[in-house]
Design a protein around this motif. Structure first.
Motif, PDB file in Angstrom:
ATOM      1  N   LEU A 124       0.838  -1.198   0.000  1.00 23.70           N
ATOM      2  CA  LEU A 124       0.000   0.000   0.000  1.00 23.70           C
ATOM      3  C   LEU A 124       0.875   1.250   0.000  1.00 23.70           C
ATOM      4  O   LEU A 124       0.607   2.212  -0.734  1.00 23.70           O
ATOM      5  CB  LEU A 124      -0.926   0.000   1.219  1.00 23.70           C
ATOM      6  N   ALA A 125       1.919   1.241   0.812  1.00 22.00           N
ATOM      7  CA  ALA A 125       2.825   2.393   0.851  1.00 22.00           C
ATOM      8  C   ALA A 125       3.480   2.614  -0.504  1.00 22.00           C
ATOM      9  O   ALA A 125       3.612   3.762  -0.964  1.00 22.00           O
ATOM     10  CB  ALA A 125       3.883   2.189   1.929  1.00 22.00           C
ATOM     11  N   GLN A 126       3.856   1.527  -1.174  1.00 21.93           N
ATOM     12  CA  GLN A 126       4.474   1.673  -2.492  1.00 21.93           C
ATOM     13  C   GLN A 126       3.486   2.239  -3.503  1.00 21.93           C
ATOM     14  O   GLN A 126       3.834   3.106  -4.312  1.00 21.93           O
ATOM     15  CB  GLN A 126       5.008   0.314  -2.963  1.00 21.93           C
ATOM     16  N   ALA A 127       2.246   1.767  -3.456  1.00 20.27           N
ATOM     17  CA  ALA A 127       1.220   2.289  -4.361  1.00 20.27           C
ATOM     18  C   ALA A 127       0.976   3.770  -4.103  1.00 20.27           C
ATOM     19  O   ALA A 127       0.807   4.559  -5.043  1.00 20.27           O
ATOM     20  CB  ALA A 127      -0.077   1.495  -4.194  1.00 20.27           C
ATOM     21  N   VAL A 128       0.965   4.157  -2.844  1.00 23.73           N
ATOM     22  CA  VAL A 128       0.755   5.569  -2.494  1.00 23.73           C
ATOM     23  C   VAL A 128       1.911   6.421  -3.007  1.00 23.73           C
ATOM     24  O   VAL A 128       1.700   7.532  -3.534  1.00 23.73           O
ATOM     25  CB  VAL A 128       0.582   5.718  -0.978  1.00 23.73           C
ATOM     26  N   ARG A 129       3.123   5.914  -2.884  1.00 24.55           N
ATOM     27  CA  ARG A 129       4.278   6.686  -3.383  1.00 24.55           C
ATOM     28  C   ARG A 129       4.199   6.862  -4.902  1.00 24.55           C
ATOM     29  O   ARG A 129       4.517   7.936  -5.431  1.00 24.55           O
ATOM     30  CB  ARG A 129       5.585   5.982  -2.985  1.00 24.55           C
ATOM     31  N   ILE A 130       3.746   5.822  -5.609  1.00 27.54           N
ATOM     32  CA  ILE A 130       3.579   5.944  -7.062  1.00 27.54           C
ATOM     33  C   ILE A 130       2.514   6.983  -7.384  1.00 27.54           C
ATOM     34  O   ILE A 130       2.654   7.771  -8.321  1.00 27.54           O
ATOM     35  CB  ILE A 130       3.220   4.571  -7.670  1.00 27.54           C
ATOM     36  N   ALA A 131       1.462   7.015  -6.573  1.00 22.39           N
ATOM     37  CA  ALA A 131       0.357   7.946  -6.813  1.00 22.39           C
ATOM     38  C   ALA A 131       0.720   9.390  -6.497  1.00 22.39           C
ATOM     39  O   ALA A 131      -0.033  10.300  -6.850  1.00 22.39           O
ATOM     40  CB  ALA A 131      -0.862   7.536  -5.989  1.00 22.39           C
ATOM     41  N   GLN A 132       1.865   9.600  -5.858  1.00 21.09           N
ATOM     42  CA  GLN A 132       2.288  10.959  -5.531  1.00 21.09           C
ATOM     43  C   GLN A 132       2.458  11.821  -6.782  1.00 21.09           C
ATOM     44  O   GLN A 132       2.378  13.041  -6.716  1.00 21.09           O
ATOM     45  CB  GLN A 132       3.619  10.921  -4.758  1.00 21.09           C
ATOM     46  N   ASP A 133       2.697  11.186  -7.920  1.00 19.53           N
ATOM     47  CA  ASP A 133       2.881  11.937  -9.165  1.00 19.53           C
ATOM     48  C   ASP A 133       1.565  12.425  -9.759  1.00 19.53           C
ATOM     49  O   ASP A 133       1.563  13.115 -10.784  1.00 19.53           O
ATOM     50  CB  ASP A 133       3.604  11.073 -10.201  1.00 19.53           C
TER      51      ASP A 133
END
Length: 331
Positions: free
Chosen positions: A74-83
């Motif tokens: 989930l944290a990785q998906a959120v970091r990707i969504a930061q863009d």
């Protein structure tokens, strides 16, 4: 700023609230918070992230809803969504489908409040945007008083920024996802008590609200309301939202203006993305509900839009189907 938009939101709905649907809804309300469909962490982390996360600048504010139960993923998906320009990130703890259960996310996570709290912490550590949770009041044989408080306390301790609560249980054994949207009884009072207990944490109510009048009545008890199927199937009701919930003084947008905006959008999408007209038109079928000619309006958008070579002229012809009877009445 996001707190204001949460006063009225359109629920995340799988296969429905895609970017074309959100563009339509944004023509009708400039203030309501819109949601993506639920997107699994696997689709973001291991799939075509841009295809799932892309949104038009004109759509905002939009909340991204993720489905998952692994804090690190989930944290990785959120970091990707930061863009991408999402206003908040929401964790799905309410979907009752078998497919979601087999992936160990959705409503079944209400039985694991500590895991959900770990997910919220991991998501918060990965973004500076609000992290919220959408849940049910319980699942199966849970005592909705004790279990919902325990669940809420766990995610509040983890730093959740708001809770969206569907005021029904989810029966994971014995009911289909469709039945879970209507058969478990609504318990608005339970959500009211939760909101009073958690205040000042924002708590938004969802489930069974079919009219703006019903939604307005809930604002006496809640920080916000969320409509799903009613907003999707009768989208023109969203044209009244800015005035009734946000104090807007401008006149609501007309059907004619919405149809022109969507035709222009369809032209741009066809030219730049190769988007087929039916992928946009399918979200527009309920725009003319209640008007003379509405049946032909729906038929043109659902049948003619699927024909080879169909373009935005389909939308203009659909509008003519409801405009002609109204002009005849006026004369």
């Amino acid at each position: 700023m996001i707190e204001k938009h949460r006063k009225f939101s359109v629920a995340p709905m799988i296969d429905w609230t895609d970017r074309h649907c959100r563009y339509l809804h944004r023509q009708l309300t400039r203030q309501a918070l819109l949601f993506t469909e639920m997107i699994t962490t696997g689709a973001v982390v291991h799939g075509d992230a841009h295809r799932h996360l892309r949104l038009n600048a004109e759509e905002g504010p939009v909340a991204l809803q993720l489905g998952g139960s692994d804090p690190a993923e989930l944290a990785q998906a959120v970091r990707i969504a930061q863009d991408y320009a999402y206003a908040e990130i929401n964790l799905n703890v309410g979907c009752p489908s078998d497919r979601v259960q087999s992936g160990r996310f959705g409503a079944c996570l209400m039985a694991e409040p500590d895991l959900v709290a770990d997910c919220v912490r991991a998501m918060r550590d990965a973004t500076d945007r609000p992290v919220t949770v959408k849940c049910r009041i319980g699942i199966d044989d849970q005592d909705t008083e004790e279990s919902l408080d325990r669940f809420a306390d766990a995610v509040v301790a983890a730093g959740v920024d708001a809770l969206y609560v569907h005021a029904r249980k989810a029966w994971l054994k014995g009911l289909s996802p469709k039945e879970n949207r209507t058969i478990p009884p609504l318990d608005y009072d339970r959500v009211h008590r939760l909101r009073a207990r958690l205040s000042p944490l924002p708590v938004i109510i969802n489930g069974g609200l079919e009219t703006l009048e019903a939604a307005e009545a809930e604002m006496a008890h809640m920080d916000g309301v969320m409509l799903g199927r009613a907003a999707y199937h009768t989208p023109m009701l969203l044209a009244e939202v800015d005035r009734r919930f946000f104090g807007a003084t401008t006149e609501p947008v007309t059907l004619q203006a919405v149809m022109q905006a969507m035709a222009d959008y369809a032209d741009r999408e066809a030219a730049t993305e190769g988007t087929r007209i039916n992928n946009i038109a399918r979200h527009m079928l309920g725009l003319a509900n209640g008007l003379p000619g509405a049946r032909q309006f729906r038929q043109i958008l659902s049948v003619d839009a699927c024909k080879p070579g169909a373009d935005s002229s389909v939308m203009h012809r659909a509008l003519e189907a409801v405009s002609r009877p109204r002009l005849a009445e006026a004369s």
